[in-house]
Design a protein around this motif. Structure first.
Motif, PDB file in Angstrom:
ATOM      1  N   LEU A 148      -4.121 -40.405 -14.399  1.00  0.00           N
ATOM      2  CA  LEU A 148      -5.137 -39.488 -14.911  1.00  0.00           C
ATOM      3  C   LEU A 148      -5.011 -38.092 -14.326  1.00  0.00           C
ATOM      4  O   LEU A 148      -5.492 -37.121 -14.905  1.00  0.00           O
ATOM      5  N   THR A 149      -4.339 -37.974 -13.187  1.00  0.00           N
ATOM      6  CA  THR A 149      -4.244 -36.687 -12.489  1.00  0.00           C
ATOM      7  C   THR A 149      -2.885 -36.009 -12.672  1.00  0.00           C
ATOM      8  O   THR A 149      -2.627 -34.995 -12.031  1.00  0.00           O
ATOM      9  N   ASP A 150      -2.015 -36.532 -13.517  1.00  0.00           N
ATOM     10  CA  ASP A 150      -0.686 -35.964 -13.695  1.00  0.00           C
ATOM     11  C   ASP A 150      -0.794 -34.588 -14.357  1.00  0.00           C
ATOM     12  O   ASP A 150      -1.221 -34.465 -15.508  1.00  0.00           O
ATOM     13  N   GLU A 151      -0.411 -33.533 -13.653  1.00  0.00           N
ATOM     14  CA  GLU A 151      -0.642 -32.166 -14.115  1.00  0.00           C
ATOM     15  C   GLU A 151       0.155 -31.835 -15.372  1.00  0.00           C
ATOM     16  O   GLU A 151      -0.372 -31.217 -16.308  1.00  0.00           O
ATOM     17  N   GLU A 152       1.416 -32.210 -15.417  1.00  0.00           N
ATOM     18  CA  GLU A 152       2.243 -31.886 -16.576  1.00  0.00           C
ATOM     19  C   GLU A 152       1.743 -32.607 -17.829  1.00  0.00           C
ATOM     20  O   GLU A 152       1.652 -32.021 -18.918  1.00  0.00           O
ATOM     21  N   THR A 153       1.406 -33.866 -17.667  1.00  0.00           N
ATOM     22  CA  THR A 153       0.879 -34.644 -18.788  1.00  0.00           C
ATOM     23  C   THR A 153      -0.428 -34.053 -19.288  1.00  0.00           C
ATOM     24  O   THR A 153      -0.651 -33.938 -20.498  1.00  0.00           O
ATOM     25  N   ASN A 154      -1.288 -33.666 -18.373  1.00  0.00           N
ATOM     26  CA  ASN A 154      -2.581 -33.093 -18.762  1.00  0.00           C
ATOM     27  C   ASN A 154      -2.409 -31.716 -19.402  1.00  0.00           C
ATOM     28  O   ASN A 154      -3.185 -31.344 -20.295  1.00  0.00           O
ATOM     29  N   TRP A 155      -1.401 -30.953 -18.964  1.00  0.00           N
ATOM     30  CA  TRP A 155      -1.132 -29.668 -19.602  1.00  0.00           C
ATOM     31  C   TRP A 155      -0.758 -29.876 -21.068  1.00  0.00           C
ATOM     32  O   TRP A 155      -1.258 -29.183 -21.948  1.00  0.00           O
ATOM     33  N   ARG A 156       0.127 -30.845 -21.332  1.00  0.00           N
ATOM     34  CA  ARG A 156       0.506 -31.122 -22.717  1.00  0.00           C
ATOM     35  C   ARG A 156      -0.696 -31.582 -23.532  1.00  0.00           C
ATOM     36  O   ARG A 156      -0.853 -31.207 -24.699  1.00  0.00           O
ATOM     37  N   ALA A 157      -1.538 -32.420 -22.938  1.00  0.00           N
ATOM     38  CA  ALA A 157      -2.722 -32.893 -23.663  1.00  0.00           C
ATOM     39  C   ALA A 157      -3.608 -31.723 -24.059  1.00  0.00           C
ATOM     40  O   ALA A 157      -4.145 -31.681 -25.178  1.00  0.00           O
ATOM     41  N   ARG A 158      -3.776 -30.758 -23.170  1.00  0.00           N
ATOM     42  CA  ARG A 158      -4.597 -29.586 -23.492  1.00  0.00           C
ATOM     43  C   ARG A 158      -3.980 -28.761 -24.623  1.00  0.00           C
ATOM     44  O   ARG A 158      -4.699 -28.219 -25.467  1.00  0.00           O
TER      45      ARG A 158
END
Length: 366
Positions: free
Chosen positions: A104-114
């Motif tokens: 849930l805290t993976d920065e690269e993955t969360n950037w893509r999700a945004r």
């Protein structure tokens, strides 16, 4: 069917990432080597029952700073939001090969999700508050193998989505209309949510519309189990919209082959059955529309940080087995998949029409 279809989508996307030449040389074995986790799936505990009470577990919801669903293209003025509560499930943004599910805290993955949420979920913000949960999504590699661990990863991801949906319902109240939407892996989980949490239940009466985009739905063997009919009119409420976008000449052969080899939710083979196609330019009222009916396509910037809106750029017509054809390939970026598959752009091609469609269906629901 779920895993097999995402196998095709993931293979195509990975083809773009890996390069066509390398793929031709080494094919699926290369993709598996790069993207399928080598470690065994590790069962993870369920999230705490109250996990989704916290704003930190949502990319978008009331009270979240830097909510990507509130993004608007330059020149588009904000409008007063409607009264709907929108539950949006983002597509796969985790391509790591070290684990079967994203942290849930993976920065690269969360950037893509945004990035996805800016171009997709933002289309619904005029209809109401958008709620988009973080969830331990399955990695791309889970769709490149038939190993049991892949299904375990999908099941884990769906459990998070279902828990988020329960928290969403508890927090938005019992009377507001609901819009459901998702794309790709998000549409897969939405499809399961419709079958398990909506079909045949009182909540079905609250659904203004469900946008199951970038995922094939058999009109004859799947739709009867989803609890809502297909949208056949632009002002119809309580119905499902679905499409998969291809420029011409289109080659959806890989998807068709996988689809025809699968069994639908009714237990009947999908082979030869039509795929649900809703033309987003007409809201399902007609199978074809000229580019003049397109209120606005998002053209992303090179760094994906923003996008401009182009009016009247792309036509659309439902054709063949149920794929949405958009004419000559528009210049939208580097993520067009082989076969002229515009899967990545399913929402951005018709962003302004989807925005108007959601508002219109909300009014019809009332």
């Amino acid at each position: 069917m779920a895993r097999k279809f995402l196998y095709v989508v993931a293979a195509l996307i990975a083809l773009v990432i890996a390069g066509a030449f390398a793929y031709r040389l080494f094919g699926n074995e290369l993709l598996r080597m790069w993207l399928v986790p080598r470690a065994a799936f590790t069962a993870q505990p369920g999230l705490q029952r109250s996990a989704y009470d916290s704003p930190d577990m949502w990319f978008a919801r009331p009270g979240v700073a830097d909510d990507p669903s509130r993004w608007l293209p330059p020149g588009v003025q904000p409008a007063a939001a409607g009264k709907a509560a929108v539950f949006f499930i983002h597509p796969t943004s985790y391509i790591g090969g070290n684990a079967w599910n994203a942290a849930l805290t993976d920065e690269e993955t969360n950037w893509r999700a945004r990035v996805f949420l800016r171009g997709q979920a933002s289309a619904f913000a005029q209809a109401g508050e958008v709620w988009a949960p973080r969830y331990r999504q399955a990695t791309f590699g889970a769709f490149l193998t038939t190993a049991p661990d892949a299904q375990r990863a999908l099941d884990l991801a769906y459990r998070d989505v279902a828990m988020a949906f329960d928290a969403f319902l508890a927090q938005v109240g019992s009377n507001r209309p609901i819009i459901l939407a998702g794309h790709s892996q998000g549409a897969l989980h939405l499809e399961t949510l419709l079958r398990e949490r909506v079909a045949g239940k009182p909540i079905a009466r609250r659904i203004a519309a469900a946008y199951v985009v970038g995922w094939p739905i058999s009109v004859t063997t799947d739709l009867p189990r989803l609890g809502l009919p297909a949208c056949r009119q632009a002002d119809q409420a309580g119905c499902i919209l679905s499409w998969a976008s291809f420029a011409e000449p289109a080659d959806p052969g890989m998807i068709v082959d996988t689809y025809d080899a699968s069994v639908g939710f009714t237990g009947v083979p999908r082979k030869g059955t039509p795929i649900l196609c809703t033309n987003p330019l007409t809201g399902g009222a007609a199978p074809a529309a000229a580019a003049t009916a397109n209120l606005g396509t998002l053209k992303p910037s090179a760094d994906l940080a923003t996008a401009t809106m182009v009016v009247g750029a792309v036509p659309a017509r439902c054709a063949d087995r149920g794929f949405l054809l958009i004419g000559d390939p528009p210049e939208l970026g580097n993520y067009v998949l082989p076969g002229n598959n515009f899967h990545v752009y399913d929402y951005s091609l018709f962003w302004a029409n989807i925005r108007a469609d959601a508002v219109r269906r909300l009014a019809a629901w009332r």
